[in-house]
Design a protein around this motif. Structure first.
Motif, PDB file in Angstrom:
ATOM      1  N   LYS A  75      35.287   6.703 -22.484  1.00  0.00           N
ATOM      2  CA  LYS A  75      35.517   7.982 -21.817  1.00  0.00           C
ATOM      3  C   LYS A  75      35.359   7.757 -20.323  1.00  0.00           C
ATOM      4  O   LYS A  75      34.439   7.056 -19.891  1.00  0.00           O
ATOM      5  CB  LYS A  75      34.513   9.039 -22.291  1.00  0.00           C
ATOM      6  CG  LYS A  75      34.708   9.456 -23.726  1.00  0.00           C
ATOM      7  CD  LYS A  75      33.753  10.566 -24.097  1.00  0.00           C
ATOM      8  CE  LYS A  75      33.986  11.010 -25.520  1.00  0.00           C
ATOM      9  NZ  LYS A  75      33.099  12.122 -25.883  1.00  0.00           N
ATOM     10  N   SER A  76      36.229   8.367 -19.544  1.00  0.00           N
ATOM     11  CA  SER A  76      36.201   8.154 -18.097  1.00  0.00           C
ATOM     12  C   SER A  76      34.935   8.711 -17.452  1.00  0.00           C
ATOM     13  O   SER A  76      34.574   8.300 -16.359  1.00  0.00           O
ATOM     14  CB  SER A  76      37.434   8.771 -17.452  1.00  0.00           C
ATOM     15  OG  SER A  76      37.490  10.150 -17.707  1.00  0.00           O
ATOM     16  N   GLU A  77      34.248   9.620 -18.118  1.00  0.00           N
ATOM     17  CA  GLU A  77      33.030  10.200 -17.543  1.00  0.00           C
ATOM     18  C   GLU A  77      31.855   9.222 -17.542  1.00  0.00           C
ATOM     19  O   GLU A  77      30.838   9.475 -16.909  1.00  0.00           O
ATOM     20  CB  GLU A  77      32.652  11.470 -18.285  1.00  0.00           C
ATOM     21  CG  GLU A  77      32.322  11.239 -19.749  1.00  0.00           C
ATOM     22  CD  GLU A  77      32.298  12.525 -20.556  1.00  0.00           C
ATOM     23  OE1 GLU A  77      31.294  12.742 -21.247  1.00  0.00           O
ATOM     24  OE2 GLU A  77      33.276  13.271 -20.491  1.00  0.00           O
ATOM     25  N   PHE A  78      31.985   8.085 -18.248  1.00  0.00           N
ATOM     26  CA  PHE A  78      30.904   7.101 -18.319  1.00  0.00           C
ATOM     27  C   PHE A  78      31.193   5.860 -17.498  1.00  0.00           C
ATOM     28  O   PHE A  78      30.497   4.853 -17.640  1.00  0.00           O
ATOM     29  CB  PHE A  78      30.623   6.701 -19.765  1.00  0.00           C
ATOM     30  CG  PHE A  78      30.175   7.849 -20.619  1.00  0.00           C
ATOM     31  CD1 PHE A  78      29.088   8.623 -20.251  1.00  0.00           C
ATOM     32  CD2 PHE A  78      30.832   8.167 -21.786  1.00  0.00           C
ATOM     33  CE1 PHE A  78      28.680   9.684 -21.033  1.00  0.00           C
ATOM     34  CE2 PHE A  78      30.428   9.226 -22.576  1.00  0.00           C
ATOM     35  CZ  PHE A  78      29.351   9.998 -22.199  1.00  0.00           C
ATOM     36  N   VAL A  79      32.213   5.906 -16.645  1.00  0.00           N
ATOM     37  CA  VAL A  79      32.544   4.746 -15.812  1.00  0.00           C
ATOM     38  C   VAL A  79      32.689   5.180 -14.360  1.00  0.00           C
ATOM     39  O   VAL A  79      32.870   6.352 -14.069  1.00  0.00           O
ATOM     40  CB  VAL A  79      33.848   4.054 -16.281  1.00  0.00           C
ATOM     41  CG1 VAL A  79      33.735   3.562 -17.692  1.00  0.00           C
ATOM     42  CG2 VAL A  79      35.047   4.961 -16.130  1.00  0.00           C
ATOM     43  N   ARG A  80      32.579   4.190 -13.455  1.00  0.00           N
ATOM     44  CA  ARG A  80      32.894   4.436 -12.052  1.00  0.00           C
ATOM     45  C   ARG A  80      33.755   3.272 -11.587  1.00  0.00           C
ATOM     46  O   ARG A  80      33.646   2.142 -12.084  1.00  0.00           O
ATOM     47  CB  ARG A  80      31.645   4.577 -11.212  1.00  0.00           C
ATOM     48  CG  ARG A  80      30.884   3.313 -11.069  1.00  0.00           C
ATOM     49  CD  ARG A  80      29.834   3.383  -9.994  1.00  0.00           C
ATOM     50  NE  ARG A  80      29.334   2.013  -9.887  1.00  0.00           N
ATOM     51  CZ  ARG A  80      28.086   1.686  -9.861  1.00  0.00           C
ATOM     52  NH1 ARG A  80      27.160   2.596  -9.869  1.00  0.00           N
ATOM     53  NH2 ARG A  80      27.729   0.426  -9.806  1.00  0.00           N
ATOM     54  N   LYS A  81      34.614   3.563 -10.651  1.00  0.00           N
ATOM     55  CA  LYS A  81      35.536   2.566 -10.132  1.00  0.00           C
ATOM     56  C   LYS A  81      34.759   1.501  -9.358  1.00  0.00           C
ATOM     57  O   LYS A  81      33.895   1.839  -8.551  1.00  0.00           O
ATOM     58  CB  LYS A  81      36.563   3.244  -9.239  1.00  0.00           C
ATOM     59  CG  LYS A  81      37.777   2.421  -8.961  1.00  0.00           C
ATOM     60  CD  LYS A  81      38.822   3.289  -8.294  1.00  0.00           C
ATOM     61  CE  LYS A  81      40.112   2.528  -8.125  1.00  0.00           C
ATOM     62  NZ  LYS A  81      41.158   3.402  -7.585  1.00  0.00           N
ATOM     63  N   ALA A  82      35.046   0.241  -9.643  1.00  0.00           N
ATOM     64  CA  ALA A  82      34.334  -0.851  -8.972  1.00  0.00           C
ATOM     65  C   ALA A  82      35.014  -1.257  -7.681  1.00  0.00           C
ATOM     66  O   ALA A  82      36.146  -1.007  -7.456  1.00  0.00           O
ATOM     67  CB  ALA A  82      34.249  -2.061  -9.891  1.00  0.00           C
TER      68      ALA A  82
END
Length: 113
Positions: free
Chosen positions: A106-113
């Motif tokens: 889910k995109s809510e559990f990641v951040r762009k590196a």
């Protein structure tokens, strides 16, 4: 068309104006056209950054792997993500994680590196 003031579904067109019978609000069709905010377009990470296919992301939370006793730890980098057109249960990122294999995130559990 719904009334922009009270969200009533019973609005009707009267000439070039729309009228709401519940709150007596009148408006033109041009006024009711919603502006398309940039936040609703595309898939965004936990910080609100726009994600694209091929990006590298970092997990911000420990995630359990369904059907296994293993866990993907917070801070793990995931390279070359793919955005899913039809998200399954909110999982809109497909990827391969070293040591785990292919999985959805889910995109809510990641951040762009």
């Amino acid at each position: 068309m719904k009334c922009p003031k009270c969200a009533s579904e019973y609005a009707y067109q009267d000439g070039d104006l729309w009228t709401c019978p519940e709150c007596a609000h009148e408006w033109s069709e041009a006024e009711a056209a919603p502006e398309s905010p940039a936040q609703d377009e595309g898939v965004r990470d936990a910080n609100g950054n726009l994600l694209t296919t091929g990006d590298t992301v970092t997990l911000i939370k420990d995630l359990k792997v369904k059907g296994s006793s293993s866990t993907v730890k917070s801070g793990a980098k995931v390279k070359n993500i793919r955005l899913v057109d039809d998200p399954v249960d909110g999982h809109n990122i497909a990827c391969k994680i070293d040591g785990i294999g292919a999985m959805y995130l889910k995109s809510e559990f990641v951040r762009k590196a």
